[in-house]
Design a protein around this motif. Structure first.
Motif, mmCIF file in Angstrom:
data_model
loop_
_atom_site.group_PDB
_atom_site.id
_atom_site.type_symbol
_atom_site.label_atom_id
_atom_site.label_comp_id
_atom_site.label_asym_id
_atom_site.label_seq_id
_atom_site.Cartn_x
_atom_site.Cartn_y
_atom_site.Cartn_z
ATOM 1 N N VAL A 174 41.142 52.305 53.699
ATOM 2 C CA VAL A 174 40.481 51.012 53.750
ATOM 3 C C VAL A 174 39.407 51.052 54.826
ATOM 4 O O VAL A 174 39.675 51.424 55.965
ATOM 5 C CB VAL A 174 41.494 49.886 54.074
ATOM 6 C CG1 VAL A 174 40.815 48.529 54.078
ATOM 7 C CG2 VAL A 174 42.645 49.901 53.084
ATOM 8 N N ASN A 175 38.170 50.675 54.454
ATOM 9 C CA ASN A 175 37.092 50.576 55.434
ATOM 10 C C ASN A 175 37.468 49.463 56.417
ATOM 11 O O ASN A 175 37.688 48.323 56.011
ATOM 12 C CB ASN A 175 35.772 50.258 54.731
ATOM 13 C CG ASN A 175 34.615 50.174 55.686
ATOM 14 O OD1 ASN A 175 34.608 49.347 56.599
ATOM 15 N ND2 ASN A 175 33.621 51.014 55.482
ATOM 16 N N GLN A 176 37.535 49.801 57.692
ATOM 17 C CA GLN A 176 38.019 48.850 58.699
ATOM 18 C C GLN A 176 37.067 47.684 58.936
ATOM 19 O O GLN A 176 37.470 46.652 59.470
ATOM 20 C CB GLN A 176 38.295 49.580 60.017
ATOM 21 C CG GLN A 176 39.406 50.616 59.897
ATOM 22 C CD GLN A 176 40.735 50.020 59.454
ATOM 23 O OE1 GLN A 176 41.275 49.130 60.086
ATOM 24 N NE2 GLN A 176 41.274 50.510 58.347
ATOM 25 N N ASN A 177 35.807 47.803 58.533
ATOM 26 C CA ASN A 177 34.847 46.702 58.703
ATOM 27 C C ASN A 177 34.728 45.826 57.459
ATOM 28 O O ASN A 177 34.595 44.614 57.559
ATOM 29 C CB ASN A 177 33.464 47.238 59.068
ATOM 30 C CG ASN A 177 33.450 47.886 60.420
ATOM 31 O OD1 ASN A 177 34.081 47.421 61.366
ATOM 32 N ND2 ASN A 177 32.746 48.996 60.529
ATOM 33 N N THR A 178 34.763 46.457 56.291
ATOM 34 C CA THR A 178 34.508 45.711 55.051
ATOM 35 C C THR A 178 35.758 45.451 54.223
ATOM 36 O O THR A 178 35.706 44.686 53.264
ATOM 37 C CB THR A 178 33.505 46.461 54.163
ATOM 38 O OG1 THR A 178 34.104 47.683 53.711
ATOM 39 C CG2 THR A 178 32.208 46.758 54.911
ATOM 40 N N TYR A 179 36.866 46.120 54.547
ATOM 41 C CA TYR A 179 38.131 45.968 53.829
ATOM 42 C C TYR A 179 38.094 46.560 52.427
ATOM 43 O O TYR A 179 39.025 46.393 51.650
ATOM 44 C CB TYR A 179 38.572 44.498 53.767
ATOM 45 C CG TYR A 179 38.787 43.918 55.144
ATOM 46 C CD1 TYR A 179 40.055 43.884 55.709
ATOM 47 C CD2 TYR A 179 37.727 43.413 55.877
ATOM 48 C CE1 TYR A 179 40.249 43.367 56.973
ATOM 49 C CE2 TYR A 179 37.923 42.902 57.145
ATOM 50 C CZ TYR A 179 39.183 42.880 57.690
ATOM 51 O OH TYR A 179 39.371 42.377 58.945
ATOM 52 N N GLN A 180 37.024 47.262 52.093
ATOM 53 C CA GLN A 180 36.914 47.886 50.779
ATOM 54 C C GLN A 180 37.666 49.211 50.784
ATOM 55 O O GLN A 180 37.609 49.966 51.757
ATOM 56 C CB GLN A 180 35.444 48.108 50.442
ATOM 57 C CG GLN A 180 35.188 48.533 49.015
ATOM 58 C CD GLN A 180 33.696 48.606 48.718
ATOM 59 O OE1 GLN A 180 32.918 49.048 49.559
ATOM 60 N NE2 GLN A 180 33.306 48.158 47.545
ATOM 61 N N THR A 181 38.379 49.491 49.686
ATOM 62 C CA THR A 181 39.104 50.753 49.569
ATOM 63 C C THR A 181 38.194 51.799 48.941
ATOM 64 O O THR A 181 37.017 51.543 48.681
ATOM 65 C CB THR A 181 40.371 50.574 48.696
ATOM 66 O OG1 THR A 181 39.974 50.332 47.342
ATOM 67 C CG2 THR A 181 41.250 49.448 49.212
ATOM 68 N N ASP A 182 38.781 52.965 48.657
ATOM 69 C CA ASP A 182 38.028 54.031 47.979
ATOM 70 C C ASP A 182 37.611 53.617 46.577
ATOM 71 O O ASP A 182 36.726 54.220 45.990
ATOM 72 C CB ASP A 182 38.889 55.302 47.874
ATOM 73 C CG ASP A 182 39.186 55.912 49.229
ATOM 74 O OD1 ASP A 182 38.485 55.580 50.203
ATOM 75 O OD2 ASP A 182 40.131 56.719 49.318
ATOM 76 N N ILE A 183 38.287 52.625 46.022
ATOM 77 C CA ILE A 183 37.919 52.096 44.706
ATOM 78 C C ILE A 183 37.058 50.860 44.972
ATOM 79 O O ILE A 183 37.548 49.864 45.518
ATOM 80 C CB ILE A 183 39.172 51.722 43.894
ATOM 81 C CG1 ILE A 183 40.060 52.958 43.718
ATOM 82 C CG2 ILE A 183 38.773 51.139 42.538
ATOM 83 C CD1 ILE A 183 41.413 52.668 43.099
ATOM 84 N N PRO A 184 35.770 50.896 44.627
ATOM 85 C CA PRO A 184 34.830 49.839 45.039
ATOM 86 C C PRO A 184 35.254 48.404 44.751
ATOM 87 O O PRO A 184 34.984 47.520 45.544
ATOM 88 C CB PRO A 184 33.553 50.199 44.279
ATOM 89 C CG PRO A 184 33.647 51.671 44.074
ATOM 90 C CD PRO A 184 35.115 51.955 43.878
ATOM 91 N N LYS A 185 35.946 48.133 43.665
ATOM 92 C CA LYS A 185 36.329 46.755 43.326
ATOM 93 C C LYS A 185 37.616 46.310 44.017
ATOM 94 O O LYS A 185 38.048 45.181 43.851
ATOM 95 C CB LYS A 185 36.522 46.617 41.809
ATOM 96 C CG LYS A 185 35.241 46.642 41.013
ATOM 97 C CD LYS A 185 35.498 46.616 39.515
ATOM 98 C CE LYS A 185 36.109 45.316 39.056
ATOM 99 N NZ LYS A 185 36.153 45.200 37.575
ATOM 100 N N VAL A 186 38.242 47.208 44.772
ATOM 101 C CA VAL A 186 39.531 46.905 45.394
ATOM 102 C C VAL A 186 39.368 46.782 46.907
ATOM 103 O O VAL A 186 38.829 47.671 47.567
ATOM 104 C CB VAL A 186 40.585 47.979 45.053
ATOM 105 C CG1 VAL A 186 41.915 47.673 45.730
ATOM 106 C CG2 VAL A 186 40.761 48.089 43.543
ATOM 107 N N PHE A 187 39.871 45.677 47.437
ATOM 108 C CA PHE A 187 39.851 45.393 48.867
ATOM 109 C C PHE A 187 41.289 45.220 49.327
ATOM 110 O O PHE A 187 42.166 44.887 48.531
ATOM 111 C CB PHE A 187 39.046 44.119 49.143
ATOM 112 C CG PHE A 187 37.604 44.239 48.766
ATOM 113 C CD1 PHE A 187 36.634 44.485 49.718
ATOM 114 C CD2 PHE A 187 37.201 44.130 47.436
ATOM 115 C CE1 PHE A 187 35.299 44.620 49.375
ATOM 116 C CE2 PHE A 187 35.881 44.251 47.069
ATOM 117 C CZ PHE A 187 34.920 44.496 48.041
#
Length: 195
Positions: free
Chosen positions: A104-117
């Motif tokens: 999980v990107n620690q700034n944007t909360y986006q995972t490796d799958i672009p539509k999943v946070f």
């Protein structure tokens, strides 16, 4: 999940919450003791979220009743607020093994799958309710930007001048660099002479 849905719904983005339990609330209801969070307070907060138009789907467990791939076909974005995830829960959601463990990107909360946070314990295992609620709010900012096709930059961080507890060495250095008491400017006593 409740926090993310609340903030997204207020932005005009329709939300659906999936919960495998009898009543909505996830870990707030089933993981926080009644003394710390009275159920009457939680029920009123959830009722407010329902009045905003959030759809609650109880008795539906992602990974058992619906897989991640189905969610991605049905919804424009997915937020994982899975609370206290046990070993294997991420895999059970239907993530490809290359996406486990969940990054999980620690700034944007986006995972490796672009539509999943993801937020809360799905992002970091702190088990802190306030931080999880904050993750929901910050995730909503990123999800809204994603849905609008905007660059994901994360939530703006407000300036904070608070300082945490100093280690003994840091405190000694700070005191050592301070001016002598006689050299310090004394504040005016605004009450002096008013007697």
């Amino acid at each position: 999940g409740l926090s993310a849905a609340y903030h997204l719904q207020r932005e005009g983005i329709s939300c659906t919450i999936f919960d495998d339990r009898e009543e909505p609330g996830g870990m707030l209801r089933y993981g926080v003791v009644e003394l710390a969070l009275p159920r009457s307070v939680l029920d009123k907060e959830i009722a407010q979220i329902q009045r905003l138009g959030v759809v609650f789907r109880q008795h539906e467990r992602i990974g058992r009743d619906m897989m991640l791939a189905q969610l991605l076909e049905t919804f424009d974005a997915v937020f994982l607020g899975i609370g206290d995830a046990a070993a294997g829960d991420i895999e059970a959601l239907g993530f490809d093994p290359k996406h486990v463990p969940l990054h999980v990107n620690q700034n944007t909360y986006q995972t490796d799958i672009p539509k999943v946070f993801a937020g809360g314990d799905a992002r970091r295992r702190l088990r802190l309710t306030a931080r999880s609620l904050g993750d929901g709010k910050d995730s909503a900012v990123s999800i809204a930007r994603f849905l609008k096709g905007e660059l994901l930059t994360g939530s703006p961080r407000q300036f904070n001048s608070r300082m945490g507890k100093l280690e003994p060495e840091e405190l000694a250095q700070m005191v050592g660099n301070a001016a002598e008491i006689s050299d310090r400017i004394q504040p005016l006593d605004r009450h002096k002479g008013l007697d």
